[in-house]
Design an enzyme around this catalytic site. Structure first.
Site, PDB file in Angstrom:
ATOM      1  N   ASP A  53      59.110  81.586  77.925  1.00 37.13           N
ATOM      2  CA  ASP A  53      59.052  82.076  76.552  1.00 37.13           C
ATOM      3  C   ASP A  53      60.465  82.299  76.045  1.00 37.13           C
ATOM      4  O   ASP A  53      61.230  83.072  76.644  1.00 37.13           O
ATOM      5  CB  ASP A  53      58.269  83.383  76.472  1.00 37.13           C
ATOM      6  CG  ASP A  53      56.794  83.201  76.789  1.00 37.13           C
ATOM      7  OD1 ASP A  53      56.272  82.099  76.523  1.00 37.13           O
ATOM      8  OD2 ASP A  53      56.169  84.147  77.298  1.00 37.13           O
TER       9      ASP A  53
ATOM     10  N   ASP B  35      62.609  83.630  72.818  1.00 34.28           N
ATOM     11  CA  ASP B  35      62.412  84.441  71.613  1.00 34.28           C
ATOM     12  C   ASP B  35      63.622  84.366  70.698  1.00 34.28           C
ATOM     13  O   ASP B  35      64.767  84.573  71.141  1.00 34.28           O
ATOM     14  CB  ASP B  35      62.167  85.904  72.004  1.00 34.28           C
ATOM     15  CG  ASP B  35      60.909  86.070  72.838  1.00 34.28           C
ATOM     16  OD1 ASP B  35      59.860  85.567  72.403  1.00 34.28           O
ATOM     17  OD2 ASP B  35      60.968  86.705  73.905  1.00 34.28           O
TER      18      ASP B  35
ATOM     19  N   ASP C  92      59.208  81.389  70.383  1.00 32.00           N
ATOM     20  CA  ASP C  92      58.605  82.365  69.481  1.00 32.00           C
ATOM     21  C   ASP C  92      59.608  82.738  68.405  1.00 32.00           C
ATOM     22  O   ASP C  92      60.677  83.299  68.706  1.00 32.00           O
ATOM     23  CB  ASP C  92      58.184  83.626  70.244  1.00 32.00           C
ATOM     24  CG  ASP C  92      57.042  83.370  71.209  1.00 32.00           C
ATOM     25  OD1 ASP C  92      56.271  82.423  70.970  1.00 32.00           O
ATOM     26  OD2 ASP C  92      56.909  84.117  72.197  1.00 32.00           O
TER      27      ASP C  92
END
Length: 425
Positions: free
Chosen positions: A85, A87, A140
């Site tokens: 992930d 960010d 994200d």
């Protein structure tokens, strides 16, 4: 002196547990090649938001990393794959009173684009961000509005579900400030940081050779992003352990947030002399903080040191049950770390590493360790294979000196179920 000799001389300064934990961390983090790929995706999305037909063209004031990507603590999400992930924050020139749903929906539309465009089938709308899905990676993107007159990059972020219009809200946040605070408190260790950098780059080179990827970018001789402190490596290991523990037993529960774990790690950094000690100290420090709050019948709370209105515990723990589950898992983690640091044979060490961080990285780290020493000691290698968890002086040329460690805050949770802990009336 060949390269292997230099490695052995440096490894001699650390215990086997330190080396094993470092090697596991190398295998669960973004490799240098993957890191460069993440950077490429990051720049591509930034440019995509500014394309001619984007609803946000000319309105993106800033675009910057946050979370694990900003502090060098990104880890693979699951035990069965290498999903990462990434960010990032998109500072949009919205009004401060913008409707949260409008802010999130506009960003999502700008990333997704028109039907048939490059991200049309790759973008998912979330409660506070939009996620772009790549092979092995998620980006994200969280929209924010800068609040003029406040500390650099303090702003509002937004929470909204289209199906729950009554629950939408704007929240204070400064992830950039938090990242700078974290980095300042966890500077790279000169010796161990260099060692970890070499391990990371060598492992990536080996992967490239084994995969026989002709298109793989050459790995540099040095990469400062991998000169990490023991505290950052401990954070990566804690995040990986949390991911696996909740995958196995608590899939329906929200995970304790990474930013809260990072806050605790930075708060207690720079008090140990080895990676194994750092990891144990950090876990037991978290356990003490959570246990103290639980004993009072209260949920733990924390805020961003650079923005007191940025509440790091706004969504977790939802209740004391969430907190009790994490205390129970942390207790198990701490017990296994204590066992890992004891005088145990290599097979048991491998089993504990597998339980905590996953079968694949643990087995790979142990295999690399056995091969490394087996090759260097030649015919005497078999003496070490299943032996005690110390490096023989005959192998490395010198004994590893014991190091000191500051005691973690006291607690009495080992062997106790958190629901049975005494609570103040």
């Amino acid at each position: 002196m060949n390269y292997s000799d230099r490695y052995l001389r440096q490894i001699a300064n650390y215990s086997i547990v330190d080396v094993m934990l470092a090697d596991v961390a190398v295998r669960i983090q973004l490799s240098p090649t993957d890191y460069q790929l993440a950077v490429d995706h990051y720049h591509a999305i930034n440019e995509w938001l500014e394309r001619d037909d984007s609803p946000l063209k000319g309105h993106v004031s800033d675009f910057y990393p946050q979370g694990g990507f900003a502090i060098g603590a990104t880890v693979a999400r699951h035990s069965t794959d290498n999903e990462f992930d990434i960010d990032v924050m998109a500072d949009i020139a919205y009004r401060l009173d913008v409707d949260p749903e409008d802010a999130l929906a506009t960003l999502h539309a700008a990333i997704r684009g028109e039907r048939g465009s490059r991200y049309w089938l790759k973008t998912d709308r979330k409660t506070r961000c939009s996620t772009v899905n790549y092979d092995g990676m998620h980006l994200d993107v969280t929209p924010t509005v800068r609040i003029v007159g406040t500390l650099d990059k303090t702003g509002l972020i937004f929470h909204s579900k289209p199906e729950e219009p009554w629950a939408k809200k704007s929240l204070f946040a400064n992830p950039h400030g938090f990242a700078q605070w974290f980095i300042a408190r966890t500077p790279p260790d000169e010796d161990f940081g260099t060692f970890f950098e070499r391990r990371s780059l060598d492992y990536d080179r080996e992967r490239a050779i084994l995969s026989k990827r002709a298109d793989a970018a050459p790995v540099p001789e040095q990469c400062p992003a991998y000169q990490k402190s023991r505290a950052v490596i401990a954070l990566q290991l804690i995040k990986r352990w949390r991911n696996l523990a909740y995958d196995k037993r608590h899939g329906a529960r929200r995970l304790p947030p990474s930013v809260l774990l990072a806050y605790y790690v930075a708060t207690h950094a720079n008090q140990t002399k080895s990676l194994a000690e750092e990891l144990s100290f950090q876990v037991e420090s978290m356990l003490a903080i959570l246990g103290e709050a639980h004993n009072r019948g209260q949920k733990v709370s924390a805020s961003n040191p650079t923005c007191k209105d940025d509440i790091l515990t706004d969504r977790w723990p939802a209740d004391l049950s969430d907190q009790a589950v994490f205390i129970r898992e942390l207790t198990d983690f701490a017990v296994k770390l204590r066992r890992l640091r004891g005088e145990i044979a290599l097979p048991e060490m491998q089993q504990i590493l597998e339980d905590l961080f996953g079968e694949k990285p643990a087995r790979s780290a142990v295999k690399d360790h056995v091969q490394r020493f087996g090759q260097d000691v030649g015919s005497t290698g078999s003496r070490f294979m299943p032996g005690k968890a110390t490096i023989p002086a005959a192998v490395v040329g010198s004994a590893a000196a014991p190091s000191s460690v500051r005691s973690a805050p006291s607690h009495k949770f080992f062997g106790d179920h958190p629901d049975d802990l005494p609570k103040r009336r």
